[in-house]
Design a protein around this motif. Sequence first.
Motif, PDB file in Angstrom:
ATOM      1  N   LYS A   1     -61.765 -50.973 -26.729  1.00 38.76           N
ATOM      2  CA  LYS A   1     -60.618 -50.129 -26.438  1.00 38.76           C
ATOM      3  C   LYS A   1     -59.490 -50.946 -25.815  1.00 38.76           C
ATOM      4  O   LYS A   1     -58.338 -50.829 -26.187  1.00 38.76           O
ATOM      5  CB  LYS A   1     -61.053 -49.010 -25.478  1.00 38.76           C
TER       6      LYS A   1
ATOM      7  N   SER B   1     -51.886 -48.535 -31.493  1.00 35.66           N
ATOM      8  CA  SER B   1     -50.985 -48.378 -32.643  1.00 35.66           C
ATOM      9  C   SER B   1     -50.539 -46.934 -32.832  1.00 35.66           C
ATOM     10  O   SER B   1     -49.490 -46.673 -33.395  1.00 35.66           O
ATOM     11  CB  SER B   1     -51.637 -48.907 -33.912  1.00 35.66           C
ATOM     12  N   ALA B   2     -51.339 -45.978 -32.342  1.00 35.70           N
ATOM     13  CA  ALA B   2     -50.959 -44.570 -32.475  1.00 35.70           C
ATOM     14  C   ALA B   2     -49.681 -44.288 -31.683  1.00 35.70           C
ATOM     15  O   ALA B   2     -48.815 -43.542 -32.117  1.00 35.70           O
ATOM     16  CB  ALA B   2     -52.082 -43.664 -31.997  1.00 35.70           C
TER      17      ALA B   2
ATOM     18  N   ALA C   1     -46.820 -45.490 -33.617  1.00 36.79           N
ATOM     19  CA  ALA C   1     -46.558 -44.570 -34.730  1.00 36.79           C
ATOM     20  C   ALA C   1     -45.769 -43.368 -34.247  1.00 36.79           C
ATOM     21  O   ALA C   1     -44.804 -42.934 -34.878  1.00 36.79           O
ATOM     22  CB  ALA C   1     -47.870 -44.125 -35.363  1.00 36.79           C
ATOM     23  N   LYS C   2     -46.157 -42.842 -33.090  1.00 35.30           N
ATOM     24  CA  LYS C   2     -45.486 -41.658 -32.568  1.00 35.30           C
ATOM     25  C   LYS C   2     -44.029 -41.966 -32.225  1.00 35.30           C
ATOM     26  O   LYS C   2     -43.135 -41.195 -32.565  1.00 35.30           O
ATOM     27  CB  LYS C   2     -46.219 -41.149 -31.323  1.00 35.30           C
TER      28      LYS C   2
ATOM     29  N   LEU D   1     -42.036 -42.281 -35.385  1.00 33.24           N
ATOM     30  CA  LEU D   1     -41.842 -40.969 -36.010  1.00 33.24           C
ATOM     31  C   LEU D   1     -40.801 -40.130 -35.281  1.00 33.24           C
ATOM     32  O   LEU D   1     -39.988 -39.459 -35.904  1.00 33.24           O
ATOM     33  CB  LEU D   1     -43.164 -40.213 -36.035  1.00 33.24           C
ATOM     34  N   GLN D   2     -40.862 -40.157 -33.943  1.00 37.80           N
ATOM     35  CA  GLN D   2     -39.935 -39.327 -33.175  1.00 37.80           C
ATOM     36  C   GLN D   2     -38.488 -39.705 -33.463  1.00 37.80           C
ATOM     37  O   GLN D   2     -37.632 -38.836 -33.648  1.00 37.80           O
ATOM     38  CB  GLN D   2     -40.241 -39.440 -31.673  1.00 37.80           C
TER      39      GLN D   2
ATOM     40  N   VAL E   1     -37.741 -38.767 -37.321  1.00 33.38           N
ATOM     41  CA  VAL E   1     -37.669 -37.327 -37.585  1.00 33.38           C
ATOM     42  C   VAL E   1     -36.409 -36.727 -36.963  1.00 33.38           C
ATOM     43  O   VAL E   1     -35.718 -35.915 -37.592  1.00 33.38           O
ATOM     44  CB  VAL E   1     -38.957 -36.635 -37.083  1.00 33.38           C
TER      45      VAL E   1
ATOM     46  N   ARG F   1     -33.629 -34.939 -39.211  1.00 35.51           N
ATOM     47  CA  ARG F   1     -33.301 -33.528 -38.983  1.00 35.51           C
ATOM     48  C   ARG F   1     -31.805 -33.341 -38.799  1.00 35.51           C
ATOM     49  O   ARG F   1     -31.229 -32.371 -39.269  1.00 35.51           O
ATOM     50  CB  ARG F   1     -34.037 -33.003 -37.741  1.00 35.51           C
TER      51      ARG F   1
ATOM     52  N   VAL G   1     -46.838 -37.160 -41.799  1.00 32.19           N
ATOM     53  CA  VAL G   1     -46.100 -36.368 -40.808  1.00 32.19           C
ATOM     54  C   VAL G   1     -44.624 -36.290 -41.192  1.00 32.19           C
ATOM     55  O   VAL G   1     -44.003 -35.227 -41.150  1.00 32.19           O
ATOM     56  CB  VAL G   1     -46.257 -36.958 -39.390  1.00 32.19           C
TER      57      VAL G   1
ATOM     58  N   LYS H   1     -59.254 -41.510 -29.912  1.00 30.35           N
ATOM     59  CA  LYS H   1     -59.625 -41.972 -28.585  1.00 30.35           C
ATOM     60  C   LYS H   1     -59.350 -43.471 -28.427  1.00 30.35           C
ATOM     61  O   LYS H   1     -58.970 -43.938 -27.359  1.00 30.35           O
ATOM     62  CB  LYS H   1     -61.108 -41.685 -28.356  1.00 30.35           C
TER      63      LYS H   1
ATOM     64  N   MET I   1     -55.169 -43.591 -33.952  1.00 30.48           N
ATOM     65  CA  MET I   1     -54.747 -42.472 -34.802  1.00 30.48           C
ATOM     66  C   MET I   1     -53.929 -41.487 -33.974  1.00 30.48           C
ATOM     67  O   MET I   1     -54.242 -41.250 -32.803  1.00 30.48           O
ATOM     68  CB  MET I   1     -55.991 -41.777 -35.380  1.00 30.48           C
ATOM     69  N   LEU I   2     -52.896 -40.925 -34.565  1.00 31.80           N
ATOM     70  CA  LEU I   2     -52.098 -39.908 -33.900  1.00 31.80           C
ATOM     71  C   LEU I   2     -53.001 -38.747 -33.488  1.00 31.80           C
ATOM     72  O   LEU I   2     -53.861 -38.333 -34.251  1.00 31.80           O
ATOM     73  CB  LEU I   2     -51.010 -39.386 -34.840  1.00 31.80           C
TER      74      LEU I   2
ATOM     75  N   GLU J   1     -51.934 -33.517 -30.327  1.00 35.35           N
ATOM     76  CA  GLU J   1     -50.745 -33.307 -29.494  1.00 35.35           C
ATOM     77  C   GLU J   1     -49.566 -34.109 -30.028  1.00 35.35           C
ATOM     78  O   GLU J   1     -48.434 -33.618 -30.061  1.00 35.35           O
ATOM     79  CB  GLU J   1     -51.001 -33.707 -28.028  1.00 35.35           C
ATOM     80  N   ASP J   2     -49.829 -35.355 -30.440  1.00 38.02           N
ATOM     81  CA  ASP J   2     -48.752 -36.198 -30.983  1.00 38.02           C
ATOM     82  C   ASP J   2     -48.086 -35.503 -32.172  1.00 38.02           C
ATOM     83  O   ASP J   2     -46.861 -35.394 -32.244  1.00 38.02           O
ATOM     84  CB  ASP J   2     -49.301 -37.551 -31.468  1.00 38.02           C
TER      85      ASP J   2
ATOM     86  N   ASP K   1     -46.175 -32.481 -31.089  1.00 43.66           N
ATOM     87  CA  ASP K   1     -44.931 -32.850 -30.406  1.00 43.66           C
ATOM     88  C   ASP K   1     -43.824 -33.085 -31.415  1.00 43.66           C
ATOM     89  O   ASP K   1     -42.671 -32.758 -31.192  1.00 43.66           O
ATOM     90  CB  ASP K   1     -45.123 -34.157 -29.603  1.00 43.66           C
ATOM     91  N   ILE K   2     -44.194 -33.677 -32.547  1.00 45.46           N
ATOM     92  CA  ILE K   2     -43.178 -34.028 -33.535  1.00 45.46           C
ATOM     93  C   ILE K   2     -42.829 -32.829 -34.414  1.00 45.46           C
ATOM     94  O   ILE K   2     -41.665 -32.537 -34.645  1.00 45.46           O
ATOM     95  CB  ILE K   2     -43.655 -35.224 -34.385  1.00 45.46           C
ATOM     96  N   LEU K   3     -43.825 -32.118 -34.890  1.00 41.80           N
ATOM     97  CA  LEU K   3     -43.560 -31.037 -35.846  1.00 41.80           C
ATOM     98  C   LEU K   3     -43.343 -29.674 -35.192  1.00 41.80           C
ATOM     99  O   LEU K   3     -42.782 -28.779 -35.815  1.00 41.80           O
ATOM    100  CB  LEU K   3     -44.699 -30.938 -36.866  1.00 41.80           C
TER     101      LEU K   3
END
Lengths: 86, 270
Positions: free
Chosen positions: A8, A14-15, A18-19, A22-23, A26, A30, B149, B188, B192-193, B196-197, B200-202
């Motif tokens: 860990k 990486s998630a 990614a977020k 994306l934020q 998006v 929009r 997404v 965990k 991976m998203l 909640e992630d 939050d976006i959609l």
Amino acid sequence: MSLLDYFKTSKTNSAKLAKERLQILVAHERSARNQPSYLPELQQELLKVIRKYVKVNQEDISVIFESDDQQETLELNIVLPEHSQT
Amino acid sequence: MARIIVVTSGKGGVGKTTTSAAIAIGLAKKGHKTAVIDFDVGLRNLDLILGCERRVVYDFVNVINEEATLNQALIRDKRCNQLFILPASQTRDKEALTQEGVGKILEELSKTFKYIVCDSPAGIERGANLAMYFADDAFVITNPEIASVRDSDRMLGILSSKSRRAENGDEPIKEYLLLSRYDPKRVKLGEMLSVEDVQDILSLHLLGVIPESQSVLNSSNSGTPVILDENSNAGQAYLDIVDRYLGEDKPHRFIDEDKKGLFGRLFRSK
């Protein structure tokens, strides 16, 4: 520490990356979705006209369209070069 | 009056047809007369997932072109007599679908069916647009992965602007999020998203999380929708989704890792 925890901590998250990507994307898409389709063309033509008189770059001119329930505003922002003689 | 549900995602391969088949069976098993329509003209696959590929005689385009009646084209499911399938045409392309033709068929189905599930093709071309145009509810299938997404968000934009409800100024389409191929272990680990992630976006109402599951492939191999495999996680996830859609208040499952099995214990000190 378990073996799992070892993996860990050794990996980048990486998630999270990614977020964040994306934020930004998006939000940008929009805002573009709700604006009139003529904006890019308007920007190009304005740029042409302004260039006749002042030397400005593509990125120095921004056309922002905003709308709420009450009204729609078109904001035009041109950053003139410091020495604006042609 | 029937309730028209579109199953959509924008991106391909996220589980639209798997989901369409599962929820159509789920609704029918609850006693509601349900029709499921394959809008993927030219690339028909819903028949395979539902295991009725050898019973297709007439299709959606035949009915639109009045070469067959709706009753001739509808295939009654052998496991569940409340479920009917309208297959897509395999030899035509999506231009064969017309708004008028689709509208007519949906109107006729609405007279006798309780739910109509529209299995949308990927993309934003005519088949996808017509699948969502008449919808009352939209099931947006998303994988916890950036491309999916982003495409889902794009579909939300189209749902809110290019549907019958939007054009008539009616109450907007109700949009639900179904997060599929979810792997709590990778979430965990930060690979991976998370639920909640994605929310939050959609910012969508979450109808359910479908875990990554080997039973999905096994089910499509045999033409038995995964919802009928009640021992599988994915099957249970779809059963929950149907219950929640019908108004039952069920806690979400499959978001966190399973209780540790032998393998997990080997890798954990406590």
